[in-house]
Design a protein around this motif. Sequence first.
Motif, PDB file in Angstrom:
ATOM      1  N   LEU A   1       8.066  16.117   7.698  1.00  0.00           N
ATOM      2  CA  LEU A   1       9.051  17.195   7.760  1.00  0.00           C
ATOM      3  C   LEU A   1       9.867  17.134   9.046  1.00  0.00           C
ATOM      4  N   THR A   2       9.214  16.838  10.161  1.00  0.00           N
ATOM      5  CA  THR A   2       9.902  16.821  11.458  1.00  0.00           C
ATOM      6  C   THR A   2      10.434  15.444  11.839  1.00  0.00           C
ATOM      7  N   GLY A   3       9.896  14.392  11.237  1.00  0.00           N
ATOM      8  CA  GLY A   3      10.281  13.042  11.621  1.00  0.00           C
ATOM      9  C   GLY A   3       9.733  12.644  12.973  1.00  0.00           C
ATOM     10  N   GLU A   4       8.682  13.336  13.424  1.00  0.00           N
ATOM     11  CA  GLU A   4       8.088  13.065  14.729  1.00  0.00           C
ATOM     12  C   GLU A   4       6.581  12.835  14.601  1.00  0.00           C
ATOM     13  N   GLU A   5       6.046  12.112  15.563  1.00  0.00           N
ATOM     14  CA  GLU A   5       4.600  11.940  15.613  1.00  0.00           C
ATOM     15  C   GLU A   5       3.958  13.130  16.325  1.00  0.00           C
ATOM     16  N   ILE A   6       2.711  13.381  15.990  1.00  0.00           N
ATOM     17  CA  ILE A   6       1.920  14.437  16.632  1.00  0.00           C
ATOM     18  C   ILE A   6       1.193  13.826  17.821  1.00  0.00           C
ATOM     19  N   VAL A   7       1.312  14.443  18.986  1.00  0.00           N
ATOM     20  CA  VAL A   7       0.796  13.815  20.202  1.00  0.00           C
ATOM     21  C   VAL A   7      -0.478  14.452  20.741  1.00  0.00           C
ATOM     22  N   ARG A   8      -0.739  15.718  20.386  1.00  0.00           N
ATOM     23  CA  ARG A   8      -1.992  16.337  20.820  1.00  0.00           C
ATOM     24  C   ARG A   8      -2.342  17.488  19.879  1.00  0.00           C
ATOM     25  N   VAL A   9      -3.645  17.806  19.833  1.00  0.00           N
ATOM     26  CA  VAL A   9      -4.121  18.839  18.911  1.00  0.00           C
ATOM     27  C   VAL A   9      -5.190  19.691  19.586  1.00  0.00           C
ATOM     28  N   ARG A  10      -5.352  20.894  19.040  1.00  0.00           N
ATOM     29  CA  ARG A  10      -6.396  21.808  19.493  1.00  0.00           C
ATOM     30  C   ARG A  10      -6.900  22.564  18.265  1.00  0.00           C
ATOM     31  N   VAL A  11      -8.152  23.003  18.279  1.00  0.00           N
ATOM     32  CA  VAL A  11      -8.695  23.797  17.185  1.00  0.00           C
ATOM     33  C   VAL A  11      -9.184  25.131  17.739  1.00  0.00           C
ATOM     34  N   ASP A  12      -8.635  26.217  17.214  1.00  0.00           N
ATOM     35  CA  ASP A  12      -9.100  27.555  17.571  1.00  0.00           C
ATOM     36  C   ASP A  12     -10.026  28.063  16.479  1.00  0.00           C
TER      37      ASP A  12
ATOM     38  N   VAL B   1       0.827  -1.205   0.000  1.00  0.00           N
ATOM     39  CA  VAL B   1       0.000   0.000   0.000  1.00  0.00           C
ATOM     40  C   VAL B   1       0.866   1.263   0.000  1.00  0.00           C
ATOM     41  N   THR B   2       0.597   2.146  -0.950  1.00  0.00           N
ATOM     42  CA  THR B   2       1.201   3.478  -0.986  1.00  0.00           C
ATOM     43  C   THR B   2       0.076   4.504  -0.900  1.00  0.00           C
ATOM     44  N   VAL B   3       0.215   5.472   0.000  1.00  0.00           N
ATOM     45  CA  VAL B   3      -0.818   6.489   0.198  1.00  0.00           C
ATOM     46  C   VAL B   3      -0.410   7.769  -0.534  1.00  0.00           C
ATOM     47  N   GLY B   4      -1.366   8.409  -1.199  1.00  0.00           N
ATOM     48  CA  GLY B   4      -1.087   9.570  -2.046  1.00  0.00           C
ATOM     49  C   GLY B   4      -0.891  10.870  -1.300  1.00  0.00           C
ATOM     50  N   PHE B   5       0.168  10.963  -0.510  1.00  0.00           N
ATOM     51  CA  PHE B   5       0.539  12.226   0.130  1.00  0.00           C
ATOM     52  C   PHE B   5       1.593  12.896  -0.750  1.00  0.00           C
ATOM     53  N   MET B   6       1.147  13.687  -1.715  1.00  0.00           N
ATOM     54  CA  MET B   6       2.042  14.159  -2.775  1.00  0.00           C
ATOM     55  C   MET B   6       3.010  15.234  -2.334  1.00  0.00           C
ATOM     56  N   ARG B   7       2.729  15.934  -1.222  1.00  0.00           N
ATOM     57  CA  ARG B   7       3.618  17.035  -0.853  1.00  0.00           C
ATOM     58  C   ARG B   7       5.026  16.557  -0.507  1.00  0.00           C
ATOM     59  N   ARG B   8       5.157  15.294  -0.134  1.00  0.00           N
ATOM     60  CA  ARG B   8       6.483  14.740   0.123  1.00  0.00           C
ATOM     61  C   ARG B   8       7.355  14.778  -1.130  1.00  0.00           C
ATOM     62  N   PHE B   9       6.733  14.937  -2.298  1.00  0.00           N
ATOM     63  CA  PHE B   9       7.465  14.924  -3.566  1.00  0.00           C
ATOM     64  C   PHE B   9       7.585  16.321  -4.170  1.00  0.00           C
ATOM     65  N   ASP B  10       7.111  17.324  -3.454  1.00  0.00           N
ATOM     66  CA  ASP B  10       7.209  18.699  -3.931  1.00  0.00           C
ATOM     67  C   ASP B  10       8.627  19.217  -3.700  1.00  0.00           C
ATOM     68  N   ARG B  11       9.189  19.867  -4.706  1.00  0.00           N
ATOM     69  CA  ARG B  11      10.584  20.307  -4.629  1.00  0.00           C
ATOM     70  C   ARG B  11      10.820  21.263  -3.467  1.00  0.00           C
ATOM     71  N   SER B  12       9.920  22.225  -3.258  1.00  0.00           N
ATOM     72  CA  SER B  12      10.152  23.223  -2.215  1.00  0.00           C
ATOM     73  C   SER B  12      10.082  22.611  -0.821  1.00  0.00           C
ATOM     74  N   TYR B  13       9.106  21.733  -0.586  1.00  0.00           N
ATOM     75  CA  TYR B  13       9.040  21.054   0.708  1.00  0.00           C
ATOM     76  C   TYR B  13      10.267  20.165   0.916  1.00  0.00           C
ATOM     77  N   SER B  14      10.703  19.477  -0.149  1.00  0.00           N
ATOM     78  CA  SER B  14      11.866  18.593  -0.034  1.00  0.00           C
ATOM     79  C   SER B  14      13.123  19.372   0.325  1.00  0.00           C
ATOM     80  N   GLU B  15      13.287  20.562  -0.262  1.00  0.00           N
ATOM     81  CA  GLU B  15      14.445  21.392   0.066  1.00  0.00           C
ATOM     82  C   GLU B  15      14.372  21.872   1.517  1.00  0.00           C
ATOM     83  N   MET B  16      13.170  22.235   1.959  1.00  0.00           N
ATOM     84  CA  MET B  16      13.000  22.647   3.354  1.00  0.00           C
ATOM     85  C   MET B  16      13.382  21.508   4.297  1.00  0.00           C
ATOM     86  N   LYS B  17      12.933  20.293   3.991  1.00  0.00           N
ATOM     87  CA  LYS B  17      13.248  19.147   4.845  1.00  0.00           C
ATOM     88  C   LYS B  17      14.750  18.873   4.876  1.00  0.00           C
ATOM     89  N   ALA B  18      15.407  19.003   3.716  1.00  0.00           N
ATOM     90  CA  ALA B  18      16.851  18.750   3.662  1.00  0.00           C
ATOM     91  C   ALA B  18      17.607  19.723   4.557  1.00  0.00           C
TER      92      ALA B  18
END
Length: 334
Positions: A182-193, A119-136
Amino acid sequence: MTVRIGMIGPGGMGQAHLDRIRTVIAGAEITGVSDIAPDNVRTVCEKYGVRGFDSSAELIASPDVDAVMICSYGPAHEADVIACIEAGKPVFCEKPLTPDAAGSLRIMEAEQKAGRRLVTVGFMRRFDRSYSEMKAILDSGEVGETLVIHNRHRNPGVPERYTWDMAINDTGIHEIDTMRWLTGEEIVRVRVDKPKKTTRRFEHLQDPLILIMETTSGIWMDDEIFVNNQHSYDIQCEAVAELGTIRLSDQHAVERTGVLGRHNVLTMDHNQRFGGAFVTEVQQWISAVACGEHTGSTSWDGYAAACVCDAGVRALESDTWVPVEMIDKPDFYA
């Protein structure tokens, strides 16, 4: 080897992928389509000269299909993904993998039972050049530890069938996955304002809203989700680190100057903004399928994003911090 692909749900996204495979992507062909709408199947078959199947089950079982692309409505994904796994066929599933974490968990269980990542999930932003440069840059450590990340996800408008929870599990899911990657970390809690609502919305929507997320190390991330901004598809990201700030560059290729002043053309949808990322993503998947390998996001990534979405929807209702509940990551996805 030419990978023969069967497509389930050839709507707008599906046909955009079909066009890419026919024109700019190598090593594959669409050999058949299926859809819950028979009229759409006939239209697509006539337009592209492909075979129509009466059901997704028939398409998945066909000996003329080596791999499957699922571009259908989210709630329909689980059964078809599991059918692909049981048939031993690689499957590319557009986000969300499933609308909730429970469905993604069942997919992971089926995949682990099969003993192979399919299974491959279509999260395309991982393949965007600008995001990839930011992650690097962030991964290199040259700007120190990441502290805060600001995101903006703005759409010109959404149809009335867009429900109140889709701001999280259909729109915000992109930033949720991108921030995990981008961070290599899991998200542990969320809030909505909930800021002041735009008058240019359907009554059932909270628009805009601010999704706040925190990772395991304490990185603080916000995501402004504004789906009726009336003017453009506007994606922004800025990472604030100890020794510097990195942000996506302006999202236009050409700037004009003349008697009307200085201006640029704004992107209006995801295909314009992330067209290159879609091509890279699908090409890599097809090349991996041809070699019997796996690439891109896994079922675990689909599950993790769904867990955060589940918490985000609860936070939208409760107006408080909500913990993200997840199982430990199986070794199978390490």
